[in-house]
Write a protein that holds these residues in place. Structure first.
Motif, mmCIF file in Angstrom:
data_model
loop_
_atom_site.group_PDB
_atom_site.id
_atom_site.type_symbol
_atom_site.label_atom_id
_atom_site.label_comp_id
_atom_site.label_asym_id
_atom_site.label_seq_id
_atom_site.Cartn_x
_atom_site.Cartn_y
_atom_site.Cartn_z
ATOM 1 N N THR B 328 0.820 -1.207 0.000
ATOM 2 C CA THR B 328 0.000 0.000 0.000
ATOM 3 C C THR B 328 0.859 1.264 0.000
ATOM 4 O O THR B 328 0.545 2.236 -0.672
ATOM 5 N N GLY B 330 3.901 1.512 -1.114
ATOM 6 C CA GLY B 330 4.728 1.639 -2.317
ATOM 7 C C GLY B 330 6.165 1.180 -2.200
ATOM 8 O O GLY B 330 7.024 1.634 -2.951
ATOM 9 N N ASN B 347 8.905 11.416 -4.275
ATOM 10 C CA ASN B 347 8.208 10.363 -5.014
ATOM 11 C C ASN B 347 7.476 9.390 -4.099
ATOM 12 O O ASN B 347 6.619 8.645 -4.549
ATOM 13 N N ILE B 349 5.573 10.358 -1.876
ATOM 14 C CA ILE B 349 4.363 11.049 -1.437
ATOM 15 C C ILE B 349 3.510 11.455 -2.619
ATOM 16 O O ILE B 349 3.975 12.137 -3.520
ATOM 17 N N ASP B 350 2.294 11.023 -2.624
ATOM 18 C CA ASP B 350 1.302 11.591 -3.512
ATOM 19 C C ASP B 350 -0.001 11.557 -2.773
ATOM 20 O O ASP B 350 -0.122 10.826 -1.795
ATOM 21 N N LEU B 353 -1.401 8.272 -1.357
ATOM 22 C CA LEU B 353 -0.350 7.649 -0.578
ATOM 23 C C LEU B 353 -0.107 8.386 0.724
ATOM 24 O O LEU B 353 0.110 7.779 1.771
ATOM 25 N N TYR B 356 -2.686 7.420 3.340
ATOM 26 C CA TYR B 356 -2.405 6.095 3.905
ATOM 27 C C TYR B 356 -1.251 6.170 4.892
ATOM 28 O O TYR B 356 -1.265 5.555 5.953
#
Lengths: 399, 459
Positions: B328, B330, B347, B349-350, B353, B356
């Protein structure tokens, strides 16, 4: 004067676009009418899809000479004209093609091609030259250029858990959403709401902490919009039970529920076929073809196909000659596939790749991929492509 | 910066964070003594060993579907055991620096292979050499079945070279892009023809398919072998520069600083690629402790999970959930997205994401409940009323139990709430965080809020 021109002019004249859009629902509505909410759906095939075994140049003997064990046999090919045909795993696309909803552009690439996955993927995602390193993506820069009209991250949605470089601009970024309901629920946590409120008006720093808060604030507001808008729509169309199929189903739901999103981004990986290519690529192409066919039919049914354009690319094609392991190594130019209800030129757009004039064993490109982007930006997304691509590229006439 | 703050920073970067248990041990040390202590704790090499033997698919009779199915099931089980085994090792082992660097090399030499035995072998190569001689590590990696298989060198034969390994060796493992030509890729691929492995998982140089002809590589011509190519690549200072840039981004700051990196590369190159020397140089440099280099790196998902495990003694009743968290967030260990590894930094963090990630600590520690001490609005009341149900769901899914009693007992007597917050969070405490600290009724509730802040995502 057309109505849409009138609206555009009057909005500009009144200076109303300076007002934040949440304060002016009427103007927001007008901007919707201005653009007609045309959607672009970008599909990325990761790993370097072998274009020659996708759209097969079966009419060229060189293809069979160079691919002793992995050429697709003539009787299996779904013939499109007397030179090229579809890989049998793309059989679901035959109907789409016959309806005039599919277009294939051959030999798309760029000068001095790079054969590294990462570098070439970066080049495609950023729209850079081969020797130029950009840190923003072409869709991200579209968001930057267009941010007075569409100022929210949900203007570009990637159906995934994380966001590709293509979607990142300087001022704006798209949003990655795998499940709208889950994302929305996550932002409702009271402690998180307080964090968002406490920092919404703060002067956020440029460092990583500022970046985290900025992302959190934008996510919170976009998640709410996406969930509220899309939750009432129920999909009735059937989609294949694959992750890719589910992702396309999600995109169709967003489009059909009227989300004010201009660009969607979906990826499918598994195309780096150095060995045992026939099976590996075949199964991925089937996932791709079945998914796209379901998606196109769904949108046709709901009347949205005319407002939708799908573009599929991969970071490079593969060598013309196969290797010793029944696979192919990294190559250069490749085909780009387009789908939509309003294609200006359906079918095969240009000549099949020239297999006799190779550059070091690789195809020479004939159309710069940025000409494809320029066409999408100018003719479909209504922005001046040179502001996004930093120079003017010749436009094509597929739309 | 005071020594204790320096030590906190050192433990964050050279390990997985300073726990309150560690704090008791190091609070009276100088930073120099703490650095020695960090290296001493990692001096011994303790391999990762959850996988006892190689599962050979050749032993499965052709056409025997039952046997095939059983084989795949066992392979899957081993993959989980290996993954979870490493997380447990990182979460409990004293050799934090060695594990942290093993994670660095795991990413530098990113590799995916089906066989858990091969993966474990490669992981132990990274671990054994994590603080040692880079050339030895590079050679062993290049001869490991995992990498030979992943980058197709098993198929690299005299009459039909496969360039995959040769290209990545230069692009990702040594000199980096821009320091070789396409011709260098082709020529060095010939030098590696024949490098492969046998059924037992041992390296073999298959002379019959090795191209013994002349090759021209990086401007020199000779009858080069794979070993020669590796030696020639390490003679290039660009290799030291390339590795040190990556190390700097991993340990110090995502924004490269040319002067600091050049200084590191000098140490690395002149010491013949001794990794411990360059690490020691970094930890002893004043700039390592500059404000601009503290509390500003985004934790990798594994850093986040392992940091929580270490600080809060999290017990996993169903350890395979660890892989779900990794997926989940990444970062599934042994399963990098591609040969370039995880890109890291922002990268991680988006939008989705990040949400979560912010939720993960409360799920692992507190059945998904953040003890909200603020003032709820009416809409929050509805959410809070659903907490009991959510808590049951979260605990049923995660099946974790945090050692809160042990955590609370670790905190030295007389430690203020503010000091607790300063130990848990690397960035400086701002007014909002201070408000959360001041309004908190009890330590546990306060901690459940602090670990749920964006600040906790940094180190």
């Amino acid at each position: 004067m057309k109505r849409r021109d009138f609206l555009r002019n009057s909005t500009l004249a009144s200076g109303a676009f300076l007002i934040p859009s949440f304060l002016k629902p009427l103007e927001a509505l007008a901007s919707g009418q201005l653009t007609g909410y045309k959607n672009l759906v970008v599909i990325q095939l990761s790993g370097g899809n072998d274009g020659l075994n996708t759209i097969v140049p079966y009419g060229n003997d060189i293809y069979y000479q160079k691919r002793n064990t992995i050429a697709i046999k003539q009787p299996e090919i779904i013939k499109l004209n007397d030179m090229q045909g579809l890989n049998p795993n793309l059989s679901a696309l035959k109907e789409i093609y016959d309806q005039g909803w599919m277009s294939i552009i051959n030999s798309v690439g760029y000068p001095n091609p790079d054969r590294s996955h990462f570098r070439s993927m970066d080049i495609w995602q950023t729209g850079s030259d081969a020797n130029q390193f950009l840190t923003t993506g072409w869709i991200g820069r579209y968001l930057d250029a267009n941010c007075t009209v569409n100022k929210d991250p949900y203007t570009a949605i990637e159906v995934d858990d994380n966001l590709s470089l293509a979607m990142k601009g300087i001022k704006m970024k798209g949003i990655a959403v795998e499940s709208p309901a889950k994302l929305y629920q996550a932002t409702r946590e009271p402690f998180f709401k307080e964090l968002v409120n406490e920092h919404s008006n703060a002067n956020l720093s440029e460092d990583n902490l500022g970046y985290l808060y900025k992302t959190m604030i934008e996510t919170s507001s976009s998640a709410s919009y996406i969930q509220q808008t899309s939750k009432t729509y129920t999909t009735t169309a059937e989609y294949p039970n694959t992750a890719f199929g589910k992702h396309l189903k999600g995109v169709a739901k967003f489009i059909n529920s009227g989300l004010k999103t201009r660009v969607y981004y979906v990826s499918l990986s598994g195309f780096d076929t150095h060995a045992s290519q026939l099976n590996l690529q075949g199964s991925q192409l089937k996932v791709y073809g079945d998914g796209i066919a379901a998606f196109v039919k769904d949108l046709k049914q709901t009347g949205k196909l005319d407002d939708t354009l799908v573009m599929t690319f991969s970071e490079f094609g593969r060598r013309v000659e196969q290797n010793a392991s029944n696979g192919t190594d990294h190559g250069t130019a490749n085909n780009v596939m387009l789908f939509g209800g309003k294609l200006n030129k359906a079918g095969i757009y240009n000549n099949a790749p020239d297999l006799s004039q190779l550059d070091n064993g690789d195809l020479k490109y004939e159309i710069d991929f940025r000409s494809v982007y320029a066409t999408l930006l100018d003719k479909w997304l209504d922005v001046n492509n040179s502001s996004v691509l930093n120079r003017n590229f010749a436009k094509l006439n597929f739309v | 910066m005071s020594d204790i703050n320096k030590i906190k920073h050192l433990y964050a970067r050279a390990g997985f964070g300073l726990g309150f248990a560690d704090l008791k041990q190091v609070q009276n040390l100088t930073i120099g003594q703490a650095i020695d202590r960090v290296f001493q704790a990692s001096a011994a090499v303790k391999p990762l060993t959850p996988i006892a033997s190689y599962l050979d698919s050749n032993n499965v009779a052709k056409g025997d579907k039952m046997a095939k199915q059983q084989f795949l099931q066992e392979e899957r089980q081993q993959q989980v055991q290996l993954n979870v085994g490493w997380i447990e090792k990182m979460s409990t082992d004293d050799s934090q620096l060695r594990e942290k660097m093993t994670l660095f090399w795991h990413n530098h030499f990113a590799c995916r292979t089906r066989s858990p035995w091969y993966s474990q072998q490669l992981n132990n190569i990274h671990r054994a050499n994590a603080l040692g001689d880079f050339k030895v590590m590079l050679t062993q990696v290049s001869q490991s079945p995992a990498m030979l298989q992943f980058l197709n060198n098993q198929l690299n034969k005299k009459d039909h070279p496969n360039e995959n390994f040769a290209r990545e060796l230069m692009e990702l493992f040594t000199v980096g892009r821009g320091n070789y030509t396409e011709q260098d890729v082709k020529e060095s691929a010939r030098a590696f023809t024949g490098w492969g492995y046998n059924n037992l998982g041992n390296f073999v140089a298959r002379d019959g398919i090795h191209d013994t002809g002349q090759k021209t590589f990086l401007g020199k011509t000779g009858n080069f072998t794979g070993d020669d190519i590796i030696t020639m690549l390490l003679e290039r200072k660009e290799t030291a520069q390339f590795i040190c840039t990556k190390l700097y981004k991993y340990l110090v700051n995502e924004k490269p600083n040319a002067a600091n990196i050049n200084a590191m590369a000098d140490v690395f190159y002149t010491s013949n690629y001794n990794i411990q020397k360059v690490l020691s140089f970094v930890f002893k440099s004043d700039w390592f402790y500059n404000d601009s280099n503290t509390g500003n790196l985004i934790k990798a998902p594994v850093d986040l999970i392992v940091g929580l495990n270490r600080q809060f003694y999290v017990k996993y009743n169903n350890p395979s959930v660890l892989m779900q968290f990794e997926r989940t967030l990444g970062q599934v260990l042994f399963n990098p997205p591609n040969v370039a590894g995880w890109p890291g930094g922002q990268n991680w963090i988006d939008s989705s994401l990040l949400m979560y990630r912010l939720k993960t600590p409360s799920i692992l520690l507190n059945n998904g409940i953040i003890d909200f001490s603020g003032k709820p609005d009416p809409e929050d009341e509805v959410f809070l009323a659903g907490n009991a149900k959510r808590s049951t769901t979260a605990s049923a899914q995660a099946q974790t139990v945090a050692g809160w009693d042990k955590f609370l007992a670790d905190i030295p007597a007389g430690t203020s709430k503010t000091q607790i917050a300063q130990t848990l969070l690397s960035p400086k405490l701002n007014t909002y965080v201070m408000a959360v600290v001041n309004r908190a009724n009890d330590v546990k509730g306060m901690v459940s809020e602090l670990v749920s802040t964006p600040e906790y995502q940094l180190y």
